[in-house]
Motif scaffolding. Structure first.
Motif, short mmCIF file in Angstrom:
data_model
loop_
_atom_site.label_atom_id
_atom_site.label_comp_id
_atom_site.label_asym_id
_atom_site.label_seq_id
_atom_site.Cartn_x
_atom_site.Cartn_y
_atom_site.Cartn_z
N ALA A 4 -29.60 -41.36 47.66
CA ALA A 4 -29.51 -40.00 47.11
C ALA A 4 -29.85 -40.03 45.63
N LEU A 5 -30.78 -39.16 45.21
CA LEU A 5 -31.11 -39.04 43.79
C LEU A 5 -30.31 -37.84 43.26
N VAL A 6 -29.43 -38.08 42.31
CA VAL A 6 -28.62 -37.00 41.76
C VAL A 6 -29.16 -36.67 40.37
N ILE A 7 -29.64 -35.44 40.20
CA ILE A 7 -30.22 -35.04 38.92
C ILE A 7 -29.15 -34.33 38.10
N GLY A 8 -28.83 -34.89 36.91
CA GLY A 8 -27.78 -34.32 36.05
C GLY A 8 -26.56 -35.21 36.07
N GLY A 9 -26.19 -35.71 34.89
CA GLY A 9 -25.08 -36.67 34.80
C GLY A 9 -23.84 -36.11 34.18
N SER A 10 -23.61 -34.77 34.35
CA SER A 10 -22.36 -34.17 33.88
C SER A 10 -21.35 -34.26 35.03
N LEU A 11 -20.35 -33.40 35.01
CA LEU A 11 -19.27 -33.55 36.00
C LEU A 11 -19.75 -33.32 37.43
N GLY A 12 -20.62 -32.30 37.64
CA GLY A 12 -21.10 -32.02 39.00
C GLY A 12 -21.84 -33.22 39.57
N GLY A 13 -22.75 -33.80 38.79
CA GLY A 13 -23.52 -34.95 39.24
C GLY A 13 -22.63 -36.15 39.52
N LEU A 14 -21.63 -36.33 38.66
CA LEU A 14 -20.73 -37.47 38.85
C LEU A 14 -19.87 -37.31 40.11
N TRP A 25 -23.72 -43.15 51.38
CA TRP A 25 -25.01 -43.06 50.68
C TRP A 25 -25.02 -43.96 49.46
N HIS A 26 -26.22 -44.40 49.07
CA HIS A 26 -26.36 -45.06 47.78
C HIS A 26 -26.85 -43.99 46.80
N ALA A 27 -25.94 -43.49 45.97
CA ALA A 27 -26.28 -42.39 45.05
C ALA A 27 -26.54 -42.93 43.66
N VAL A 28 -27.65 -42.47 43.06
CA VAL A 28 -28.00 -42.86 41.69
C VAL A 28 -28.14 -41.59 40.86
N VAL A 29 -27.53 -41.58 39.67
CA VAL A 29 -27.55 -40.39 38.80
C VAL A 29 -28.64 -40.54 37.75
N PHE A 30 -29.38 -39.43 37.51
CA PHE A 30 -30.42 -39.41 36.48
C PHE A 30 -30.10 -38.30 35.50
N GLU A 31 -29.83 -38.65 34.24
CA GLU A 31 -29.42 -37.69 33.21
C GLU A 31 -30.49 -37.66 32.11
N ARG A 32 -30.87 -36.46 31.69
CA ARG A 32 -31.96 -36.34 30.71
C ARG A 32 -31.57 -36.83 29.31
N ASN A 33 -30.29 -36.70 28.94
CA ASN A 33 -29.89 -37.13 27.59
C ASN A 33 -30.09 -38.64 27.43
N GLU A 34 -30.48 -39.02 26.22
CA GLU A 34 -30.70 -40.45 25.95
C GLU A 34 -29.36 -41.16 25.75
N ASP A 35 -28.39 -40.40 25.19
CA ASP A 35 -27.11 -41.02 24.84
C ASP A 35 -26.00 -40.57 25.77
N ASP A 36 -25.00 -41.42 25.88
CA ASP A 36 -23.81 -41.12 26.64
C ASP A 36 -23.23 -39.77 26.18
N LEU A 37 -22.64 -38.99 27.11
CA LEU A 37 -22.18 -37.65 26.76
C LEU A 37 -20.72 -37.62 26.31
N TYR A 98 -15.08 -36.74 32.16
CA TYR A 98 -16.40 -37.40 32.17
C TYR A 98 -16.23 -38.91 32.06
N ARG A 99 -15.39 -39.32 31.10
CA ARG A 99 -15.20 -40.76 30.85
C ARG A 99 -14.66 -41.44 32.11
N ALA A 100 -13.67 -40.81 32.74
CA ALA A 100 -13.05 -41.41 33.93
C ALA A 100 -14.06 -41.53 35.07
N LEU A 101 -14.84 -40.49 35.29
CA LEU A 101 -15.80 -40.51 36.40
C LEU A 101 -16.96 -41.45 36.13
N ARG A 102 -17.43 -41.43 34.89
CA ARG A 102 -18.60 -42.25 34.55
C ARG A 102 -18.25 -43.74 34.64
#
Ligand SMILES: Cc1cc2nc3c(=O)[nH]c(=O)nc-3n(C[C@H](O)[C@H](O)[C@H](O)COP(=O)(O)OP(=O)(O)OC[C@H]3O[C@@H](n4cnc5c(N)ncnc54)[C@H](O)[C@@H]3O)c2cc1C
Length: 423
Positions: A4-14, A25-37, A98-102
């Protein structure tokens, strides 16, 4: 294993990534920001369903997750309590969740600097094409890319956010910098209601997630009407550039900040005005968004990409968690049965159609509730003669009741839609 490709690394994506992994599923998150949120975000309301989903992802919702408020009060302009009711809410912070989920996700499966540009689908796979020139293939793609979703734009270009007629000024102040006159209200859920406006304040965990006394923060949300012209002025930076979709806090002009701080002194109860004066406020325009569909072959929309809930119900994160739960449940059999084999388009499309049939009515109900709670504020841009009922005046007792003692309105919608089994 299906991917599964998950687009967006905020709370919904996490949430989606964690729950899909539990569903095989093997889910991978793709977040547009360069830096950790982690450094971003302010206060966040919680609901029982959010706690259940967090626990399901293996994250304990203990006393370090938020701060309990036991009373909701309304202050008049002089700072006197004019109404109070019992409350039972736990206020958390976006960065705490965010920190806990990430951190509970393997580092290689959360990729930063991956801005989605486009999606392609064929009978076998879905492909995500990124701005850095790379692409990724999977069996499923989850659009958890928020209000201005690129995924939604591709499938539902006519579905655009609609400005609700007011903005939310947001401010946070470290407990250590709290003015003495605000100590008595720090642990309360506090309203202040200037004519045509609404402010609420409450304690949240500190910037580092700390909930220990002395290390927390105070969070203010101040709803203020702004017609589209005024909003455009507020969203114009010092170089004259207009940021129509919302201006970054660092670009808000100093005159705009000075003006809102002066209004705070004139309109708010003194402790709240002083907290606001000591903070570095920023604003977010309030939008409504309701998607007519959320499943497109191997692609699903969840969270703010599908429906945006005005912040009055404090349920943006909870709704994203609920969407992710429904999605993962519908895909469980598909993920587990396909171990080692490709899942067919029919399998995924069928599961996503079931997901959409549950998510869409729930999304519509929760958006309707949030619109109802913001109706008085939206109506401020209408001529007085055209306003009706709750648009004309507020029932302060009912307002406090909705935000205080009766804090499980989301639970009511979950029950009405027969979704209790998920939680
Ligand atoms: C940094 C941040 C801070 C927030 N702080 C608060 C808060 O303090 N209080 C509160 O109540 N709510 C806050 N929210 C909103 C809250 O997270 C959401 O309402 C709720 O959690 C559901 O969000 P979501 O994950 O569906 O969408 P969002 O939270 O909007 O996240 C969408 C994510 O997708 C990413 N994205 C967008 N386009 C692309 C693309 N093309 N390719 C790859 N990635 C993309 C964005 O960068 C973002 O991280 C915040 C959101 C963000 C992003």
């Amino acid at each position: 294993m299906s991917r599964a490709l998950v687009i967006g690394g905020s709370l919904g994506g996490l949430f989606a990534a964690h729950l899909l992994r539990r569903s095989g599923w093997h889910a991978v998150v793709f977040e547009r920001n360069e830096d950790d949120l982690t450094g971003r975000g302010v206060g966040l309301g919680t609901h029982p369903q959010l706690v259940t989903v967090l626990r399901r992802t293996g994250i304990a919702f203990d006393t370090t997750m938020g701060i309990k408020v036991t009373k909701v009060v309304c202050l008049d302009r002089a700072g006197k309590i004019i109404l109070e009711q019992p409350s039972a809410r736990t206020m958390s912070a976006w960065s705490r969740l965010y920190r806990a989920l990430r951190s509970a996700l393997p580092a290689q499966d959360y990729r930063l600097g991956k801005k989605l540009l486009q999606i392609e689908q064929d009978a076998d796979r879905v492909t995500a094409i990124f701005a850095d020139g790379t692409s990724e293939r999977g069996d499923l793609l989850v659009g958890a890319d928020g209000l201005r979703s690129t995924v939604r734009e591709q499938f539902l270009p006519q579905t655009q956010p609609v400005y609700a007629g007011y903005v939310a000024w947001r401010a946070v102040l470290d407990e250590a910098r709290l003015p003495n006159e605000a100590r008595d209200i720090f642990e309360l859920y506090t309203f202040c209601l200037p004519e045509g406006e609404q402010l609420l304040g409450y304690p949240v965990p500190g910037a580092d997630g700390n909930t220990v006394c002395g290390h927390r923060r105070y969070n203010i949300v101040w709803y203020r009407p702004a017609d589209p012209l005024a909003l455009a002025r507020m969203c114009t930076d010092a170089s004259g550039q207009l940021h129509a979709a919302g201006i970054a806090p660092s670009l808000i002009r100093s005159e705009v900040i000075a003006a809102v701080k002066a209004d705070a002194q004139a309109l708010l109860a003194p402790p709240l005005a002083e907290i606001f004066r000591r903070s570095e406020p920023f604003f977010q325009p309030i939008f409504d968004l309701e998607s007519p569909a959320s499943a497109f072959g191997r692609v699903a929309l969840i969270g703010d990409a599908a429906f945006v809930v005005r912040p009055h119900v404090g349920a943006g994160a909870t709704k994203a968690a609920i969407d992710a739960t429904i999605l993962a449940e519908c895909l469980t059999r598909v993920g587990e049965e396909a171990a080692g084999e490709d899942v067919t388009s029919e399998d995924v499309a069928g599961a996503l159609a079931r997901f959409a049939s549950v998510q869409l009515p729930f999304g519509r109900d929760i958006v309707a509730l949030s619109r109802q709670q913001g109706a008085y504020l939206s109506a401020q841009l209408k001529p007085l003669a055209q306003r009706r009922g709750g648009e004309l005046r507020r029932d302060i007792e009912a307002l406090l009741h909705a935000h205080g003692s009766r804090s499980d309105q989301i639970g009511d919608i979950v029950a009405a839609r027969g979704l209790e089994a998920y939680f």
